[in-house]
Design an enzyme around this catalytic site. Structure first.
Site, PDB file in Angstrom:
ATOM      1  N   ARG A   1      16.273  64.808   4.235  1.00  0.00           N
ATOM      2  CA  ARG A   1      16.600  65.442   5.524  1.00  0.00           C
ATOM      3  C   ARG A   1      16.579  64.373   6.605  1.00  0.00           C
ATOM      4  O   ARG A   1      15.556  64.173   7.271  1.00  0.00           O
ATOM      5  CB  ARG A   1      15.611  66.569   5.795  1.00  0.00           C
ATOM      6  CG  ARG A   1      15.871  67.783   4.894  1.00  0.00           C
ATOM      7  CD  ARG A   1      14.707  68.724   4.866  1.00  0.00           C
ATOM      8  NE  ARG A   1      13.543  68.073   4.247  1.00  0.00           N
ATOM      9  CZ  ARG A   1      12.350  68.631   4.110  1.00  0.00           C
ATOM     10  NH1 ARG A   1      12.140  69.848   4.560  1.00  0.00           N
ATOM     11  NH2 ARG A   1      11.360  67.978   3.543  1.00  0.00           N
ATOM     12  N   ASP A   8      16.936  62.250   9.967  1.00  0.00           N
ATOM     13  CA  ASP A   8      16.718  62.591  11.378  1.00  0.00           C
ATOM     14  C   ASP A   8      17.959  62.334  12.224  1.00  0.00           C
ATOM     15  O   ASP A   8      18.889  61.642  11.788  1.00  0.00           O
ATOM     16  CB  ASP A   8      15.571  61.730  11.940  1.00  0.00           C
ATOM     17  CG  ASP A   8      14.225  62.112  11.365  1.00  0.00           C
ATOM     18  OD1 ASP A   8      13.971  63.325  11.184  1.00  0.00           O
ATOM     19  OD2 ASP A   8      13.419  61.195  11.091  1.00  0.00           O
ATOM     20  N   TYR A  11      16.689  53.294   1.217  1.00  0.00           N
ATOM     21  CA  TYR A  11      17.155  53.172   2.596  1.00  0.00           C
ATOM     22  C   TYR A  11      17.418  51.708   2.933  1.00  0.00           C
ATOM     23  O   TYR A  11      16.759  50.801   2.413  1.00  0.00           O
ATOM     24  CB  TYR A  11      16.095  53.690   3.579  1.00  0.00           C
ATOM     25  CG  TYR A  11      15.992  55.197   3.637  1.00  0.00           C
ATOM     26  CD1 TYR A  11      16.766  55.932   4.520  1.00  0.00           C
ATOM     27  CD2 TYR A  11      15.109  55.884   2.807  1.00  0.00           C
ATOM     28  CE1 TYR A  11      16.672  57.313   4.590  1.00  0.00           C
ATOM     29  CE2 TYR A  11      15.008  57.274   2.858  1.00  0.00           C
ATOM     30  CZ  TYR A  11      15.799  57.978   3.753  1.00  0.00           C
ATOM     31  OH  TYR A  11      15.715  59.344   3.817  1.00  0.00           O
ATOM     32  N   ARG A  24      11.048  53.821   9.588  1.00  0.00           N
ATOM     33  CA  ARG A  24      11.086  53.358  10.979  1.00  0.00           C
ATOM     34  C   ARG A  24       9.715  52.867  11.444  1.00  0.00           C
ATOM     35  O   ARG A  24       9.631  51.954  12.269  1.00  0.00           O
ATOM     36  CB  ARG A  24      11.622  54.477  11.877  1.00  0.00           C
ATOM     37  CG  ARG A  24      13.117  54.753  11.619  1.00  0.00           C
ATOM     38  CD  ARG A  24      13.556  56.104  12.111  1.00  0.00           C
ATOM     39  NE  ARG A  24      13.374  56.224  13.550  1.00  0.00           N
ATOM     40  CZ  ARG A  24      13.495  57.371  14.222  1.00  0.00           C
ATOM     41  NH1 ARG A  24      13.813  58.481  13.582  1.00  0.00           N
ATOM     42  NH2 ARG A  24      13.319  57.391  15.511  1.00  0.00           N
TER      43      ARG A  24
END
Lengths: 256, 256
Positions: B51, B53, B111, B199
């Protein structure tokens, strides 16, 4: 009076090209001139090395302007980056001699054209950064054909009908077609370009790359000086003005 | 009933993240479900592997849905690419077994985080594609520090306060920090991620990369399991969900 040279990067997507137009039409020259006017408090005319079309990007556009009062380069750089949209960035500012002219002093211009070929789905992330050609292209055929353009030629066959240039003869000193990851990159350098010249060359090479025209067609089209013989004009969003060189600056190849 | 797996690319810039929200809020799941509903004529629920952001991009998101009537994969692909905005692209559609679940069957997620460091001017072309860090960063320090995260750990120190995951223990099997041209690329793969985990890791590594914290700080922060010890959460626009793997699929390293 002080003359300055700007090195510029911009995303051409939201601009109606480089050249200032009537009020309400957003152009690269327009937003930069407005910023400079606010900074210096007087009207400023900005001359660009290349008048890029709507949708064409730049990573190394060069421009110059005259200011009534000298200011530090870094002050101009920072102020202009605040006073202009985030889609244009001033990379460097240098004080130059009054003899410097961004357009007329330039001796070399280099463009990059990015193609994504052989992938059926449109690229979502790079949708205004590359030209999407759904069918595969033979890079080796395109590279061979492109070599016919090197040297000094009359490029009228690749010239837009409304091109205003007085001189269709240009000297092309760099012409490479390479597979770079999932993309095909065409890198072309010359002392000058006619309007739509790179996009018409890419349109012609794409027909060769998919086998509709033979590799030898390129030289024949060039020699014909007839725009109707060449391929279609491809979209602007794969095109990047990469660099402009002036006397005394040396062309670097490789990563470019 | 037929179950399908979608492979998706999207530009996160214009979306309020993956997850469907109330009417009028544009999300990736939302626009895809609307397209599927128009195509199949009944309500469809799409389950994504991750999911993402607001502002986070994807080049390899995976999702699944159930349709009442089976259709050819290429028909679904073409129709969905017409029925959804150009900022999301369906790269592949495959019929899958009813046991397949995009989120719960996934065994590996990867990622990429892109940083432009040491360049004072904001990037104009990549402004929503990379995180811009004006000061230089020591890639070697970041790479050394990042190795402390490999293996199975409780990643609570890098977890958003509002993260809903029940399990803070994850196994990280890939962690690379590399200079790639003018950018720094962080590539991280694990069986799962907590909210904001990448992040927050990048925020912590950036403090190490500019010399404010020593390389050894990374291991200590991880061991503390205390979010207050870690660095800030960096912006979403440098982050890309690169791929999701399922049992039987093998992780490929290198270009990724």
């Amino acid at each position: 009076m002080a003359r300055y040279r700007l090195l510029l990067e911009y995303d051409g997507t939201g601009f109606r090209g480089w050249q200032r137009q009537r009020a309400g039409i957003v152009t690269v020259q327009g937003v930069l001139e407005e910023g400079l006017q606010r900074l210096f408090g007087h009207e400023v005319t900005l001359i660009g090395a290349g008048r890029t079309d709507t949708g064409v990007h730049a990573r190394g556009q060069v421009a110059h302007f005259d200011a009534q009062k000298a200011r530090e380069g870094w002050v101009i750089l920072r102020a202009l980056n605040v006073l202009t949209p985030e889609t244009v960035t001033v990379l460097a500012v240098d004080a130059v001699d009054a003899a410097f002219h961004a357009r007329f002093s330039a001796v070399y211009r280099e463009y990059l054209f990015r193609i994504v070929a052989g992938r059926s789905a449109m690229p979502a992330l790079d949708r205004r950064r590359v030209w999407h050609h759904p069918r595969p292209l033979r890079v080796d055929w395109m590279e061979s054909a492109a070599q016919a353009l090197l040297g000094t030629h009359d490029f009228s066959a690749f010239r837009a009908s409304f091109c205003q240039s007085k001189e269709p003869v240009k000297t092309m000193s760099r012409m490479e077609v390479r597979q770079v990851g999932e993309e095909i990159h065409l890198r072309v350098g010359a002392n000058g370009f006619l309007q739509h010249m790179v996009r018409n060359i890419v349109g012609t090479l794409s027909l060769i790359g998919r086998g509709e025209w033979p590799v030898e067609a390129m030289g024949e089209i060039l020699a014909s000086r007839d725009r109707r013989r060449a391929g279609p004009t491809v979209p602007p969003w794969g095109l990047y003005l990469e660099k402009v060189l002036y006397p005394g600056q040396v062309q670097q190849n490789g990563q470019g």
